[in-house]
Design a protein around this motif. Structure first.
Motif, PDB file in Angstrom:
ATOM      1  N   HIS A   1      -0.147   3.715   4.490  1.00 59.08           N
ATOM      2  CA  HIS A   1       0.119   2.593   3.579  1.00 59.08           C
ATOM      3  C   HIS A   1      -0.443   1.267   4.085  1.00 59.08           C
ATOM      4  O   HIS A   1      -0.817   0.409   3.295  1.00 59.08           O
ATOM      5  CB  HIS A   1       1.611   2.468   3.272  1.00 59.08           C
ATOM      6  CG  HIS A   1       2.430   1.772   4.298  1.00 59.08           C
ATOM      7  ND1 HIS A   1       2.949   2.416   5.409  1.00 59.08           N
ATOM      8  CD2 HIS A   1       2.827   0.486   4.383  1.00 59.08           C
ATOM      9  CE1 HIS A   1       3.634   1.551   6.122  1.00 59.08           C
ATOM     10  NE2 HIS A   1       3.574   0.363   5.526  1.00 59.08           N
ATOM     11  N   ALA A   2      -0.525   1.109   5.383  1.00 56.36           N
ATOM     12  CA  ALA A   2      -1.054  -0.148   5.919  1.00 56.36           C
ATOM     13  C   ALA A   2      -2.540  -0.294   5.605  1.00 56.36           C
ATOM     14  O   ALA A   2      -3.010  -1.400   5.322  1.00 56.36           O
ATOM     15  CB  ALA A   2      -0.809  -0.218   7.421  1.00 56.36           C
TER      16      ALA A   2
ATOM     17  N   GLY B   1       0.787  -1.234   0.000  1.00 57.78           N
ATOM     18  CA  GLY B   1       0.000   0.000   0.000  1.00 57.78           C
ATOM     19  C   GLY B   1       0.814   1.275   0.000  1.00 57.78           C
ATOM     20  O   GLY B   1       0.248   2.367   0.082  1.00 57.78           O
ATOM     21  N   HIS B   2       2.125   1.178  -0.108  1.00 56.27           N
ATOM     22  CA  HIS B   2       2.954   2.394  -0.069  1.00 56.27           C
ATOM     23  C   HIS B   2       2.617   3.355  -1.190  1.00 56.27           C
ATOM     24  O   HIS B   2       2.405   2.964  -2.324  1.00 56.27           O
ATOM     25  CB  HIS B   2       4.447   2.041  -0.154  1.00 56.27           C
ATOM     26  CG  HIS B   2       5.096   1.978   1.180  1.00 56.27           C
ATOM     27  ND1 HIS B   2       5.330   3.080   1.956  1.00 56.27           N
ATOM     28  CD2 HIS B   2       5.548   0.930   1.887  1.00 56.27           C
ATOM     29  CE1 HIS B   2       5.913   2.716   3.083  1.00 56.27           C
ATOM     30  NE2 HIS B   2       6.039   1.408   3.073  1.00 56.27           N
ATOM     31  N   TYR B   3       2.570   4.590  -0.821  1.00 55.82           N
ATOM     32  CA  TYR B   3       2.450   5.684  -1.765  1.00 55.82           C
ATOM     33  C   TYR B   3       3.790   6.405  -1.735  1.00 55.82           C
ATOM     34  O   TYR B   3       4.387   6.562  -0.670  1.00 55.82           O
ATOM     35  CB  TYR B   3       1.325   6.637  -1.326  1.00 55.82           C
ATOM     36  CG  TYR B   3       1.178   7.829  -2.226  1.00 55.82           C
ATOM     37  CD1 TYR B   3       0.467   7.726  -3.418  1.00 55.82           C
ATOM     38  CD2 TYR B   3       1.772   9.047  -1.908  1.00 55.82           C
ATOM     39  CE1 TYR B   3       0.340   8.813  -4.268  1.00 55.82           C
ATOM     40  CE2 TYR B   3       1.648  10.135  -2.762  1.00 55.82           C
ATOM     41  CZ  TYR B   3       0.939  10.016  -3.928  1.00 55.82           C
ATOM     42  OH  TYR B   3       0.832  11.087  -4.770  1.00 55.82           O
ATOM     43  N   THR B   4       4.268   6.813  -2.863  1.00 46.44           N
ATOM     44  CA  THR B   4       5.568   7.499  -2.880  1.00 46.44           C
ATOM     45  C   THR B   4       5.353   8.997  -2.679  1.00 46.44           C
ATOM     46  O   THR B   4       4.726   9.654  -3.511  1.00 46.44           O
ATOM     47  CB  THR B   4       6.320   7.226  -4.196  1.00 46.44           C
ATOM     48  OG1 THR B   4       5.426   7.455  -5.282  1.00 46.44           O
ATOM     49  CG2 THR B   4       6.821   5.801  -4.264  1.00 46.44           C
TER      50      THR B   4
ATOM     51  N   TYR C   1       6.508  11.346   4.052  1.00 48.10           N
ATOM     52  CA  TYR C   1       5.855  10.038   4.096  1.00 48.10           C
ATOM     53  C   TYR C   1       5.452   9.686   5.532  1.00 48.10           C
ATOM     54  O   TYR C   1       4.322   9.287   5.792  1.00 48.10           O
ATOM     55  CB  TYR C   1       6.789   8.972   3.491  1.00 48.10           C
ATOM     56  CG  TYR C   1       6.668   7.618   4.123  1.00 48.10           C
ATOM     57  CD1 TYR C   1       5.582   6.796   3.861  1.00 48.10           C
ATOM     58  CD2 TYR C   1       7.641   7.159   5.005  1.00 48.10           C
ATOM     59  CE1 TYR C   1       5.465   5.557   4.455  1.00 48.10           C
ATOM     60  CE2 TYR C   1       7.538   5.922   5.598  1.00 48.10           C
ATOM     61  CZ  TYR C   1       6.443   5.128   5.329  1.00 48.10           C
ATOM     62  OH  TYR C   1       6.333   3.908   5.932  1.00 48.10           O
ATOM     63  N   LYS C   2       6.398   9.841   6.489  1.00 48.02           N
ATOM     64  CA  LYS C   2       6.110   9.477   7.875  1.00 48.02           C
ATOM     65  C   LYS C   2       4.959  10.300   8.448  1.00 48.02           C
ATOM     66  O   LYS C   2       4.159   9.794   9.228  1.00 48.02           O
ATOM     67  CB  LYS C   2       7.359   9.655   8.746  1.00 48.02           C
ATOM     68  CG  LYS C   2       8.344   8.517   8.588  1.00 48.02           C
ATOM     69  CD  LYS C   2       9.614   8.665   9.385  1.00 48.02           C
ATOM     70  CE  LYS C   2       9.475   9.219  10.744  1.00 48.02           C
ATOM     71  NZ  LYS C   2      10.721   9.378  11.481  1.00 48.02           N
TER      72      LYS C   2
ATOM     73  N   HIS D   1      12.125  14.408  -5.354  1.00 44.84           N
ATOM     74  CA  HIS D   1      12.811  13.379  -4.568  1.00 44.84           C
ATOM     75  C   HIS D   1      11.856  12.821  -3.524  1.00 44.84           C
ATOM     76  O   HIS D   1      11.058  13.553  -2.938  1.00 44.84           O
ATOM     77  CB  HIS D   1      14.051  13.952  -3.865  1.00 44.84           C
ATOM     78  CG  HIS D   1      15.078  14.465  -4.812  1.00 44.84           C
ATOM     79  ND1 HIS D   1      15.853  13.642  -5.582  1.00 44.84           N
ATOM     80  CD2 HIS D   1      15.438  15.729  -5.128  1.00 44.84           C
ATOM     81  CE1 HIS D   1      16.654  14.360  -6.323  1.00 44.84           C
ATOM     82  NE2 HIS D   1      16.422  15.637  -6.077  1.00 44.84           N
ATOM     83  N   TRP D   2      11.985  11.498  -3.277  1.00 44.26           N
ATOM     84  CA  TRP D   2      11.151  10.875  -2.267  1.00 44.26           C
ATOM     85  C   TRP D   2      11.505  11.462  -0.914  1.00 44.26           C
ATOM     86  O   TRP D   2      12.675  11.556  -0.535  1.00 44.26           O
ATOM     87  CB  TRP D   2      11.356   9.354  -2.272  1.00 44.26           C
ATOM     88  CG  TRP D   2      10.316   8.617  -1.493  1.00 44.26           C
ATOM     89  CD1 TRP D   2       9.009   8.475  -1.814  1.00 44.26           C
ATOM     90  CD2 TRP D   2      10.496   7.911  -0.272  1.00 44.26           C
ATOM     91  NE1 TRP D   2       8.353   7.705  -0.868  1.00 44.26           N
ATOM     92  CE2 TRP D   2       9.240   7.356   0.090  1.00 44.26           C
ATOM     93  CE3 TRP D   2      11.583   7.680   0.564  1.00 44.26           C
ATOM     94  CZ2 TRP D   2       9.054   6.603   1.230  1.00 44.26           C
ATOM     95  CZ3 TRP D   2      11.387   6.933   1.698  1.00 44.26           C
ATOM     96  CH2 TRP D   2      10.143   6.402   2.024  1.00 44.26           C
ATOM     97  N   ASP D   3      10.511  11.883  -0.176  1.00 42.49           N
ATOM     98  CA  ASP D   3      10.714  12.565   1.096  1.00 42.49           C
ATOM     99  C   ASP D   3      10.228  11.673   2.237  1.00 42.49           C
ATOM    100  O   ASP D   3       9.026  11.535   2.476  1.00 42.49           O
ATOM    101  CB  ASP D   3       9.949  13.878   1.082  1.00 42.49           C
ATOM    102  CG  ASP D   3      10.250  14.751   2.275  1.00 42.49           C
ATOM    103  OD1 ASP D   3      10.298  14.232   3.420  1.00 42.49           O
ATOM    104  OD2 ASP D   3      10.426  15.966   2.080  1.00 42.49           O
TER     105      ASP D   3
END
Length: 180
Positions: A79-80, A58-61, A73-74, A67-69
């Motif tokens: 994502h779960a 389920g991760h979303y970028t 994200y946190k 750039h991936w941050d």
């Protein structure tokens, strides 16, 4: 009903897209950790390894300035929740027993508590196994999501893990009845 294998899950385009995005090397490593922890917790290794392999589906970028941050994200991670839905849908499509698909999906949902305001979950054994397996492969700053693995190597490792599951499965009763 025949067993849906990790190899079948790996080969599906949904897995390739979403598990590939979140880190195939991490997913494979977590599935192997789950196999070990399943024995310690008396959890059926088939359920544990499938949930562990799919735990980050389920991760979303989260990108900022191209750039991936990790911090972004946190702060915004669910994502779960998304992963539990994707895992369930995928498993049902592949022919997984509905009760097993539900147990696996709940383990995906509860592998982390990052989406909860108070960061606390009381987990059942399968859910605890997946959480521990994920933690066993974590690296600072989300580095575990960037590890590389060739697709052929990932598939080969999953085929071997399928063999290990088949070999040890007789020691466990797969509880796939309603309410289990």
């Amino acid at each position: 009903m025949s067993r849906v294998t990790l190899q079948e899950i790996f080969q599906h385009p949904i897995t390739q897209k979403y598990v590939g995005r979140s880190g195939m090397a991490h997913a494979v490593a977590v599935a192997y950790h789950a196999f070990k922890f399943a024995k310690l917790y008396g959890v059926h290794p088939d359920l544990a390894c499938k949930a562990a392999f799919l735990h980050d589906i389920g991760h979303y970028t989260w990108y900022r300035n191209g750039h991936w941050d990790y911090e972004l994200y946190k702060q915004n991670d669910i994502h779960a929740i998304k992963g539990a839905e994707r895992a369930h849908k995928l498993l049902i499509r592949l022919g997984e027993h509905p009760a097993a698909a539900k147990q696996i999906s709940l383990a995906v949902l509860f592998h982390t508590d990052s989406f909860l305001p108070d960061n606390s979950i009381e987990r059942e054994a399968l859910q605890q196994v997946v959480a521990l397996a994920d933690e066993a492969d974590e690296e600072p700053g989300g580095g575990h999501h960037y590890k590389e693995i060739a697709p052929e190597e990932a598939e080969s490792l999953l085929v071997e893990l399928d063999r290990m599951i088949e070999k040890s499965a007789g020691q466990y009763q797969l509880a796939v009845t309603a309410g289990s």
